[in-house]
Motif scaffolding. Sequence first.
Motif, PDB file in Angstrom:
ATOM      1  N   ALA A  24       0.820  -1.214   0.000  1.00 21.99           N
ATOM      2  CA  ALA A  24       0.000   0.000   0.000  1.00 21.99           C
ATOM      3  C   ALA A  24       0.853   1.261   0.000  1.00 21.99           C
ATOM      4  O   ALA A  24       0.536   2.241  -0.683  1.00 21.99           O
ATOM      5  CB  ALA A  24      -0.939  -0.006   1.208  1.00 21.99           C
ATOM      6  N   THR A  75      -2.318   7.456  -5.671  1.00 19.50           N
ATOM      7  CA  THR A  75      -3.527   7.634  -6.460  1.00 19.50           C
ATOM      8  C   THR A  75      -3.917   9.102  -6.496  1.00 19.50           C
ATOM      9  O   THR A  75      -3.888   9.786  -5.470  1.00 19.50           O
ATOM     10  CB  THR A  75      -4.693   6.786  -5.906  1.00 19.50           C
ATOM     11  N   ALA A  88      -8.664   2.687  -0.177  1.00 21.10           N
ATOM     12  CA  ALA A  88      -7.762   2.496   0.965  1.00 21.10           C
ATOM     13  C   ALA A  88      -8.151   1.258   1.762  1.00 21.10           C
ATOM     14  O   ALA A  88      -7.286   0.536   2.269  1.00 21.10           O
ATOM     15  CB  ALA A  88      -7.779   3.729   1.860  1.00 21.10           C
ATOM     16  N   ILE A 107      -6.788  -1.718  -0.517  1.00 19.67           N
ATOM     17  CA  ILE A 107      -5.339  -1.823  -0.714  1.00 19.67           C
ATOM     18  C   ILE A 107      -4.590  -1.739   0.610  1.00 19.67           C
ATOM     19  O   ILE A 107      -3.643  -2.484   0.853  1.00 19.67           O
ATOM     20  CB  ILE A 107      -4.845  -0.723  -1.678  1.00 19.67           C
ATOM     21  N   LEU A 131      -1.926   3.596   1.662  1.00 24.25           N
ATOM     22  CA  LEU A 131      -2.075   4.086   0.293  1.00 24.25           C
ATOM     23  C   LEU A 131      -1.845   5.593   0.252  1.00 24.25           C
ATOM     24  O   LEU A 131      -2.325   6.331   1.117  1.00 24.25           O
ATOM     25  CB  LEU A 131      -3.484   3.756  -0.211  1.00 24.25           C
TER      26      LEU A 131
END
Length: 246
Positions: free
Chosen positions: A156, A161, A170, A173, A177
């Motif tokens: 992560a 992103t 989130a 993953i 993240l």
Amino acid sequence: VRFLLALVVPSWIVFEAAVTKLPHYVLPLYPGLAVLAALALERGAIANVGKRLGDLRGIWPILGTLIVAVMGFGFFWFGGGWAYGLAALPVLALALTALWQSAFTFRRGAEAAFLTAVVGAVLLYAGVYQFLLPQMRAVWISERLAGIAREAGCPAAGVATVPYQEPSLAFLIGTDLQFTDPVQAADLLKQGGCMAFVGANMVPLFEQRAKEIGLRYRLATSVPGFTYNGGRNVVISVFRPEGSGQ
């Protein structure tokens, strides 16, 4: 009853007002709703329903029909398949039959009509949530992006992103993240990051920053979809450092 209404109604309004929500957010309200329903049955509130509520009996099947029509359109528009659509037809047909039957039998017994409507609602939910919604690939952007990250073995903390920043991503993953901007997304890949999800409107800024810092990268894939919160089509490019795995 007033206590239960004070528990359910304000909480429900708050959840409905929230832009981003997940189904399990309202689970704490279910006991209150269940107790209210049980009290209504135990005290004969449904059997002694007034004429005004009785006149609304036609809303149940009409709403059910509208839900089926809208979901059916969305199913094929957002990438469903014929096989799942056909599999859902018997369940949805039974659901609508039960809902319309409940409306026509209301005068002969409110409780029986109510229970028939409940059966129809359960069948409707099963058809929609088990067959139609899971196959609408275009709206499940987070699941598709998370699948790409898992397949590549990206942690992560190594995934950025921008500007797609749904909390569900989130959750899928990992909370490490990186919700960031295109400049920092390029910097992350330069510093050993694994992957960057970049929306189409941010790609030029990402490419500009990559050129400035000498980042060698490649486009692994693109994920088109539809954001139901924003109500718009999006295309998210998945960038990886040059030389990384497929």
